[in-house]
Motif scaffolding. Structure first.
Motif, PDB file in Angstrom:
ATOM      1  N   TYR A  28       1.018  -1.252   0.279  1.00 25.31           N
ATOM      2  CA  TYR A  28       0.373  -0.030   0.187  1.00 25.31           C
ATOM      3  C   TYR A  28       0.704   1.639  -0.038  1.00 25.31           C
ATOM      4  CZ  TYR A  28      -3.297   3.640   1.893  1.00 25.31           C
ATOM      5  OH  TYR A  28      -3.788   4.685   2.427  1.00 25.31           O
ATOM      6  N   GLY A  29       1.373   1.471   1.000  1.00 20.34           N
ATOM      7  CA  GLY A  29       2.580   2.783   0.766  1.00 20.34           C
ATOM      8  C   GLY A  29       1.766   3.932   0.786  1.00 20.34           C
ATOM      9  N   GLY A  30       0.365   3.603   1.873  1.00 19.30           N
ATOM     10  CA  GLY A  30       0.210   5.373   1.954  1.00 19.30           C
ATOM     11  C   GLY A  30      -0.761   5.551   0.613  1.00 19.30           C
ATOM     12  N   TYR A  31      -0.443   5.686  -0.295  1.00 19.45           N
ATOM     13  CA  TYR A  31      -1.140   5.807  -1.712  1.00 19.45           C
ATOM     14  C   TYR A  31      -2.123   4.534  -2.292  1.00 19.45           C
ATOM     15  CZ  TYR A  31       2.380   4.311  -3.597  1.00 19.45           C
ATOM     16  OH  TYR A  31       4.067   3.620  -4.236  1.00 19.45           O
ATOM     17  N   PRO A  32      -2.818   4.648  -2.710  1.00 19.83           N
ATOM     18  CA  PRO A  32      -3.570   3.619  -3.695  1.00 19.83           C
ATOM     19  C   PRO A  32      -2.976   3.087  -4.739  1.00 19.83           C
ATOM     20  CG  PRO A  32      -5.115   5.586  -3.856  1.00 19.83           C
ATOM     21  CD  PRO A  32      -3.948   5.650  -3.401  1.00 19.83           C
ATOM     22  N   ARG A  33      -2.823   2.134  -4.725  1.00 24.04           N
ATOM     23  CA  ARG A  33      -1.752   0.691  -5.759  1.00 24.04           C
ATOM     24  C   ARG A  33      -2.782   0.284  -6.788  1.00 24.04           C
ATOM     25  NH1 ARG A  33       3.780  -2.086  -5.422  1.00 24.04           N
ATOM     26  NH2 ARG A  33       3.768  -3.621  -6.741  1.00 24.04           N
ATOM     27  N   THR A  34      -2.046  -0.462  -8.067  1.00 25.41           N
ATOM     28  CA  THR A  34      -2.939  -1.357  -8.735  1.00 25.41           C
ATOM     29  C   THR A  34      -1.949  -2.593  -8.910  1.00 25.41           C
ATOM     30  OG1 THR A  34      -4.054   1.410 -10.130  1.00 25.41           O
ATOM     31  CG2 THR A  34      -3.423  -1.073 -11.222  1.00 25.41           C
ATOM     32  N   LEU A  35      -2.279  -3.184  -8.621  1.00 26.71           N
ATOM     33  CA  LEU A  35      -1.591  -4.547  -8.373  1.00 26.71           C
ATOM     34  C   LEU A  35      -1.819  -5.326 -10.059  1.00 26.71           C
ATOM     35  CD1 LEU A  35      -4.232  -6.074  -5.452  1.00 26.71           C
ATOM     36  CD2 LEU A  35      -1.835  -5.100  -5.191  1.00 26.71           C
ATOM     37  N   THR A  36      -0.874  -5.718  -9.629  1.00 28.47           N
ATOM     38  CA  THR A  36      -0.691  -6.517 -11.059  1.00 28.47           C
ATOM     39  C   THR A  36      -0.151  -7.936 -10.949  1.00 28.47           C
ATOM     40  OG1 THR A  36       1.882  -6.114 -11.106  1.00 28.47           O
ATOM     41  CG2 THR A  36       0.275  -4.462 -11.764  1.00 28.47           C
ATOM     42  N   GLU A  37      -0.492  -8.562 -10.193  1.00 31.94           N
ATOM     43  CA  GLU A  37      -0.408 -10.191  -9.936  1.00 31.94           C
ATOM     44  C   GLU A  37      -1.801 -10.268  -9.267  1.00 31.94           C
ATOM     45  OE1 GLU A  37       3.436 -11.560  -8.563  1.00 31.94           O
ATOM     46  OE2 GLU A  37       4.249  -9.459  -9.020  1.00 31.94           O
ATOM     47  N   ASP A  38      -1.736 -11.485  -9.461  1.00 28.45           N
ATOM     48  CA  ASP A  38      -3.049 -12.340  -8.062  1.00 28.45           C
ATOM     49  C   ASP A  38      -2.304 -13.326  -7.401  1.00 28.45           C
ATOM     50  OD1 ASP A  38      -4.585 -12.031 -10.516  1.00 28.45           O
ATOM     51  OD2 ASP A  38      -4.357 -14.158 -11.318  1.00 28.45           O
ATOM     52  N   TYR A  39      -2.434 -12.236  -6.047  1.00 24.58           N
ATOM     53  CA  TYR A  39      -2.058 -12.959  -4.836  1.00 24.58           C
ATOM     54  C   TYR A  39      -3.259 -13.131  -3.823  1.00 24.58           C
ATOM     55  CZ  TYR A  39       1.501  -9.970  -5.560  1.00 24.58           C
ATOM     56  OH  TYR A  39       2.270  -8.920  -6.007  1.00 24.58           O
ATOM     57  N   VAL A  40      -3.219 -14.281  -2.680  1.00 27.50           N
ATOM     58  CA  VAL A  40      -3.948 -15.029  -2.017  1.00 27.50           C
ATOM     59  C   VAL A  40      -3.573 -14.790  -0.634  1.00 27.50           C
ATOM     60  CG1 VAL A  40      -4.870 -17.071  -1.299  1.00 27.50           C
ATOM     61  CG2 VAL A  40      -4.460 -17.209  -3.242  1.00 27.50           C
ATOM     62  N   ILE A  41      -4.967 -14.449   0.244  1.00 22.38           N
ATOM     63  CA  ILE A  41      -4.613 -14.208   1.388  1.00 22.38           C
ATOM     64  C   ILE A  41      -5.346 -15.078   2.580  1.00 22.38           C
ATOM     65  CG2 ILE A  41      -3.467 -11.644   1.742  1.00 22.38           C
ATOM     66  CD1 ILE A  41      -5.922 -10.644   2.495  1.00 22.38           C
ATOM     67  N   GLU A  42      -4.808 -15.702   3.157  1.00 21.60           N
ATOM     68  CA  GLU A  42      -5.482 -15.731   4.763  1.00 21.60           C
ATOM     69  C   GLU A  42      -5.329 -15.257   5.980  1.00 21.60           C
ATOM     70  OE1 GLU A  42      -5.444 -21.115   4.058  1.00 21.60           O
ATOM     71  OE2 GLU A  42      -4.370 -20.732   5.896  1.00 21.60           O
ATOM     72  N   GLY A  43      -6.048 -15.719   6.104  1.00 22.50           N
ATOM     73  CA  GLY A  43      -6.501 -15.048   8.130  1.00 22.50           C
ATOM     74  C   GLY A  43      -8.495 -15.333   8.865  1.00 22.50           C
ATOM     75  N   GLU A  44      -7.891 -15.580   9.599  1.00 22.23           N
ATOM     76  CA  GLU A  44      -8.830 -15.939  11.165  1.00 22.23           C
ATOM     77  C   GLU A  44      -9.784 -14.978  10.969  1.00 22.23           C
ATOM     78  OE1 GLU A  44      -9.652 -16.699  15.860  1.00 22.23           O
ATOM     79  OE2 GLU A  44      -7.959 -16.915  14.775  1.00 22.23           O
ATOM     80  N   VAL A  45     -11.151 -15.077  10.531  1.00 23.71           N
ATOM     81  CA  VAL A  45     -12.098 -13.206  10.856  1.00 23.71           C
ATOM     82  C   VAL A  45     -12.104 -13.308  11.912  1.00 23.71           C
ATOM     83  CG1 VAL A  45     -14.931 -12.827  10.683  1.00 23.71           C
ATOM     84  CG2 VAL A  45     -13.107 -14.623   9.401  1.00 23.71           C
ATOM     85  N   VAL A  46     -11.742 -11.973  12.707  1.00 19.99           N
ATOM     86  CA  VAL A  46     -11.781 -11.029  13.441  1.00 19.99           C
ATOM     87  C   VAL A  46     -12.718 -10.489  14.177  1.00 19.99           C
ATOM     88  CG1 VAL A  46      -9.322 -11.490  14.403  1.00 19.99           C
ATOM     89  CG2 VAL A  46     -10.423  -9.252  13.656  1.00 19.99           C
ATOM     90  N   SER A  47     -13.452  -9.681  13.020  1.00 19.11           N
ATOM     91  CA  SER A  47     -14.843  -9.106  13.355  1.00 19.11           C
ATOM     92  C   SER A  47     -15.725  -9.287  12.492  1.00 19.11           C
ATOM     93  CB  SER A  47     -14.172  -7.690  13.681  1.00 19.11           C
ATOM     94  OG  SER A  47     -15.273  -6.810  13.625  1.00 19.11           O
ATOM     95  N   SER A  48     -16.956  -8.780  12.186  1.00 16.10           N
ATOM     96  CA  SER A  48     -17.951  -8.947  11.038  1.00 16.10           C
ATOM     97  C   SER A  48     -18.699  -8.041  11.407  1.00 16.10           C
ATOM     98  CB  SER A  48     -18.233 -10.106  10.538  1.00 16.10           C
ATOM     99  OG  SER A  48     -19.114 -10.683  11.594  1.00 16.10           O
ATOM    100  N   ASP A  49     -19.850  -7.734  10.239  1.00  7.86           N
ATOM    101  CA  ASP A  49     -20.870  -6.736  10.399  1.00  7.86           C
ATOM    102  C   ASP A  49     -22.009  -7.394  11.558  1.00  7.86           C
ATOM    103  OD1 ASP A  49     -22.063  -8.706   9.699  1.00  7.86           O
ATOM    104  OD2 ASP A  49     -23.070  -7.530   7.444  1.00  7.86           O
ATOM    105  N   ARG A  50     -21.552  -8.477  11.962  1.00  8.37           N
ATOM    106  CA  ARG A  50     -22.804  -9.166  13.128  1.00  8.37           C
ATOM    107  C   ARG A  50     -23.484  -7.600  13.680  1.00  8.37           C
ATOM    108  NH1 ARG A  50     -24.284 -14.081  14.794  1.00  8.37           N
ATOM    109  NH2 ARG A  50     -25.533 -13.681  16.478  1.00  8.37           N
ATOM    110  N   TYR A  51     -23.187  -7.108  14.648  1.00 12.71           N
ATOM    111  CA  TYR A  51     -23.185  -5.506  15.579  1.00 12.71           C
ATOM    112  C   TYR A  51     -23.388  -4.957  14.429  1.00 12.71           C
ATOM    113  CZ  TYR A  51     -22.856 -10.434  18.767  1.00 12.71           C
ATOM    114  OH  TYR A  51     -23.187 -10.720  19.091  1.00 12.71           O
TER     115      TYR A  51
END
Length: 94
Positions: A28-51
């Motif tokens: 990101y570097g503090g400004y919008p950036r156009t991605l030029t490659e496909d990426y996969v991230i994996e993570g645990e859901v820590v919050s949602s729109d539930r409340y």
């Protein structure tokens, strides 16, 4: 255009480039950036729109950091619960 796709962790994704959330945030570097490659991230859901705190968002984290994922769905908590492990695939179409 970038398309983010949430997939279950047990589903393989062809030719994926798995990166940490910290790596992706580092692009990101503090400004919008156009991605030029496909990426996969994996993570645990820590919050949602539930409340109502994170409308149309899932917040996920891995050991390197967290990221908010905007999704046009006002009831994400019905599909993704806190503690779920998710994979997010970015598909780049230029």
């Amino acid at each position: 255009m970038v398309l983010l796709l949430l997939v279950g962790c047990s589903e393989p994704v062809a030719e994926e480039r798995s990166v940490s959330i910290g790596f992706l945030r580092g692009l990101y570097g503090g400004y919008p950036r156009t991605l030029t490659e496909d990426y996969v991230i994996e993570g645990e859901v820590v919050s949602s729109d539930r409340y109502g705190a994170f409308l149309n968002q899932l917040v996920i984290q891995d050991p390197t950091g967290g990221i908010s994922i905007m999704i046009d769905n006002p009831a994400l908590h019905r599909s993704y619960s806190v503690g779920d492990l998710v994979r997010v695939l970015s598909l780049i179409h230029i």
